[in-house]
Design an enzyme around this catalytic site. Sequence first.
Site, PDB file in Angstrom:
ATOM      1  CB  CYS A  11      -0.865   0.039   1.241  1.00 10.10           C
ATOM      2  SG  CYS A  11      -1.925  -1.375   1.432  1.00 10.10           S
ATOM      3  NE  ARG A  63       5.332   1.297  -1.065  1.00 16.16           N
ATOM      4  CZ  ARG A  63       6.122   1.152  -0.007  1.00 16.16           C
ATOM      5  NH1 ARG A  63       7.353   1.575  -0.061  1.00 16.16           N
ATOM      6  NH2 ARG A  63       5.690   0.595   1.104  1.00 16.16           N
ATOM      7  CD1 TRP A  65      -0.918  -6.690  -0.140  1.00 17.31           C
ATOM      8  CD2 TRP A  65       0.065  -6.562  -2.142  1.00 17.31           C
ATOM      9  NE1 TRP A  65      -0.307  -7.889  -0.392  1.00 17.31           N
ATOM     10  CE2 TRP A  65       0.297  -7.849  -1.605  1.00 17.31           C
ATOM     11  CE3 TRP A  65       0.587  -6.255  -3.397  1.00 17.31           C
ATOM     12  CZ2 TRP A  65       1.030  -8.814  -2.281  1.00 17.31           C
ATOM     13  CZ3 TRP A  65       1.323  -7.225  -4.054  1.00 17.31           C
ATOM     14  CH2 TRP A  65       1.536  -8.482  -3.503  1.00 17.31           C
ATOM     15  CG  ASN A 112       0.111   2.634   3.495  1.00 17.07           C
ATOM     16  OD1 ASN A 112      -0.873   2.549   2.763  1.00 17.07           O
ATOM     17  ND2 ASN A 112       1.248   3.180   3.117  1.00 17.07           N
ATOM     18  N   GLY A 113      -0.931  -0.477   6.530  1.00 14.76           N
ATOM     19  CA  GLY A 113      -0.739  -1.255   7.744  1.00 14.76           C
ATOM     20  C   GLY A 113      -1.968  -2.096   8.021  1.00 14.76           C
ATOM     21  CD  GLU A 143      18.779 -13.294  -6.371  1.00 13.32           C
ATOM     22  OE1 GLU A 143      17.977 -13.681  -5.499  1.00 13.32           O
ATOM     23  OE2 GLU A 143      18.553 -12.311  -7.086  1.00 13.32           O
ATOM     24  CE  LYS A 149      17.040 -10.152  -8.922  1.00 14.32           C
ATOM     25  NZ  LYS A 149      16.463 -10.695  -7.681  1.00 14.32           N
ATOM     26  CD  GLU A 193      11.734 -11.549  -7.502  1.00 15.50           C
ATOM     27  OE1 GLU A 193      11.277 -10.913  -6.557  1.00 15.50           O
ATOM     28  OE2 GLU A 193      12.914 -11.418  -7.886  1.00 15.50           O
ATOM     29  CG  HIS A 253      20.228 -38.074  -4.867  1.00 13.85           C
ATOM     30  ND1 HIS A 253      20.557 -39.398  -4.770  1.00 13.85           N
ATOM     31  CD2 HIS A 253      21.367 -37.391  -4.624  1.00 13.85           C
ATOM     32  CE1 HIS A 253      21.838 -39.520  -4.454  1.00 13.85           C
ATOM     33  NE2 HIS A 253      22.360 -38.299  -4.368  1.00 13.85           N
ATOM     34  CE  LYS A 256      12.779  -2.603  -4.508  1.00 13.68           C
ATOM     35  NZ  LYS A 256      13.713  -3.690  -4.929  1.00 13.68           N
TER      36      LYS A 256
HETATM   37  C1  G6P Z   1       9.667  -8.965  -1.633  1.00 15.74           C
HETATM   38  C2  G6P Z   1      10.242  -8.779  -3.022  1.00 15.74           C
HETATM   39  C3  G6P Z   1      11.566  -9.532  -3.133  1.00 15.74           C
HETATM   40  C4  G6P Z   1      12.504  -9.074  -2.019  1.00 15.74           C
HETATM   41  C5  G6P Z   1      11.885  -9.316  -0.657  1.00 15.74           C
HETATM   42  C6  G6P Z   1      12.711  -8.751   0.492  1.00 15.74           C
HETATM   43  O1  G6P Z   1       9.210 -10.269  -1.483  1.00 15.74           O
HETATM   44  O2  G6P Z   1       9.340  -9.240  -4.007  1.00 15.74           O
HETATM   45  O3  G6P Z   1      12.137  -9.245  -4.387  1.00 15.74           O
HETATM   46  O4  G6P Z   1      13.717  -9.748  -2.145  1.00 15.74           O
HETATM   47  O5  G6P Z   1      10.613  -8.665  -0.604  1.00 15.74           O
HETATM   48  O6  G6P Z   1      12.713  -7.358   0.448  1.00 15.74           O
HETATM   49  P1  G6P Z   1      13.667  -6.454   1.320  1.00 15.74           P
HETATM   50  O7  G6P Z   1      13.234  -5.050   1.063  1.00 15.74           O
HETATM   51  O8  G6P Z   1      13.464  -6.875   2.751  1.00 15.74           O
HETATM   52  O9  G6P Z   1      15.063  -6.728   0.867  1.00 15.74           O
END
Ligand code: G6P
Length: 605
Positions: A2, A27, A72, A98-99, A479, A483, A486, A502, A600
Amino acid sequence: MCGIVGYIGAQQAAPLLLEGLARLEHRGYDSAGVAVLGTGLKTSKRAGRVRDLGEQLPKRFTGRAGIGHTRWATHGPANDVNAHPHTDGKGEVAIVHNGIFDNASALRARLADDGVDLVSDTDSEVLAHLVARSEAPTLEGKVADALSAIEGTYGVAVLHADFPGRIVVARNGSPLIIGVGEKEMHVASDLAALVRYTTTVAHLEDGEMATVTATGFTTFRQDLSTTDRRATTLDIDPAAYEAGVHESFMRKEILEQPDSARAMLRGRLDERFGSAHLGGLNLDARELRAIRRVKILGCGSAYYVGEMGASLIEELARVPADAEPASEFRYRNPIIEPDTLYVAVSQSGETVDTLLAVQEVRRKGGRVVGLVNVVGSAIARECDGGIYLHAGPEVAVASTKALTNMFLGFALVALQLGRVRDLSIADGRRLIGGLERLPAQIGEVLAVEEELREVAHRLAAAESLFFVGRVRGFPVAREGAQKFKEVSYRHAEAYPTSELKHGPLALIEESVPTVAVVPDDELTDRNVAALHEIAARRGPLVVVTHPGVDLGDVAATRIDVPRNERELDPILLTIPLQLLAYHAAEHLGLDIDKPRNLAKSVTVE
Ligand code: G6P
């Protein structure tokens, strides 16, 4: 997640609110809305994009004060009614929130018993009704009254038709920033929405409220006693929040990495003692020496880079270290040990799972340091000490430059922990040399983007892919898979190369490519043997490796990255995987900076 914006001044609020909301889009959100106060209070909101909201605004949606929100969904689905702003029954009060209000169901029940007609499924709506029903004589008093009945986290902004010329805002756990302009004022939950207009800002503290008028702001506590919050001018370049010539923020942020890595290392390498200067950790040599274990907590990419960090710390400092998803940690009643150093890793510093994990550690008397990008964020403030990442604003949902700097942060911590133990000065200097070479070497990987683009287009054609690596290379594979899924929405699964036989080998066939991380290290031969097993099943292979590594007669597309010190290789092996994910998503025509269903900063559990 949000987002909140607000404006009060001489201009029409609606276009500015829409512009601010567009800057919070990254976000993650599912609906948006605005309210303006001119002759009467007007509200417009809907599920969907900010652009759609802009198109539906009536011509005479006028007013020089206004609030806006991107939602959100948490309580109730993403639909027009649940979108913010929420209003009271008479349409005199509009709020954005927000929250999460934890006691919302009790408050809803109480309001319903009193005959209030609640129209949405949200927790937030109660605030509008509570403000409207308060008998306090001022808007400040009404909002304070309402908030005193509420338990939970919030950043809120409130407009009231009977109190024109002001917005009342409050913060408890969700960021709220006031921006000071020329005879106008802005409000936002994130600097990104403000920097275009002003870099003179005041961050509210938890428990603080403010009245914002066109000419200034005053701050106070919930008991209406004043506080002395002043605005400060931040040394930030508004251009850092713009994609500029780049087609997306993700690509811009990938390309910024040589510079942002330099910013991270600046002033922190101690050549003389082969160590690192990290004053912000607030730990002296004796305290560092007493650490018996390191536990790293983060979510998503921050967790995967935490795994890279754990192996760096084990290798350099010979202290047992591991990473755990912060989102799981709190729920298993973790044993908090006094001689364990807890490290919270977060780009935003707002991820609620990480924040709650930090609070759990502290509640039990543990010591937590943070590796955080956003200065002054909730996690940074909650920690006992820490290191800022200096990556600059990261806008794309998928973390790239902040992630690289997290890795560098771990390297610095590992160096410092190592040098109070058995890491020799010579080895310390060897690693410092490696760290100094890294930014330029990242640049060398970025320079082969064109070749990677073509490889990415081939990978984008697959429905499902594997990413494999061993020991140091396994978090790199994790990682890389993160990516890829995502931003490209392809099923990408990471496996330790050694585990392929396995189980997952059963899935390998012509249509399932594997991206293998094969550094030049003590495991190269074993890795190459596994590549043969994949090739024998006609699985297409992309191998991220070092120049000169002999892949034998395996048919593979090879991506060579420069060698650094072995301990530091993981980050260089990660960079091409960012570009593979990026170009796959671009080829598929996807919204790279704002992947579907993701945010985000995940500020709810
Ligand atoms: C969300 C994003 C990820 C990110 C994670 C942690 O899930 O989609 O891409 O890595 O948050 O975010 P931060 O701001 O704590 O690094």
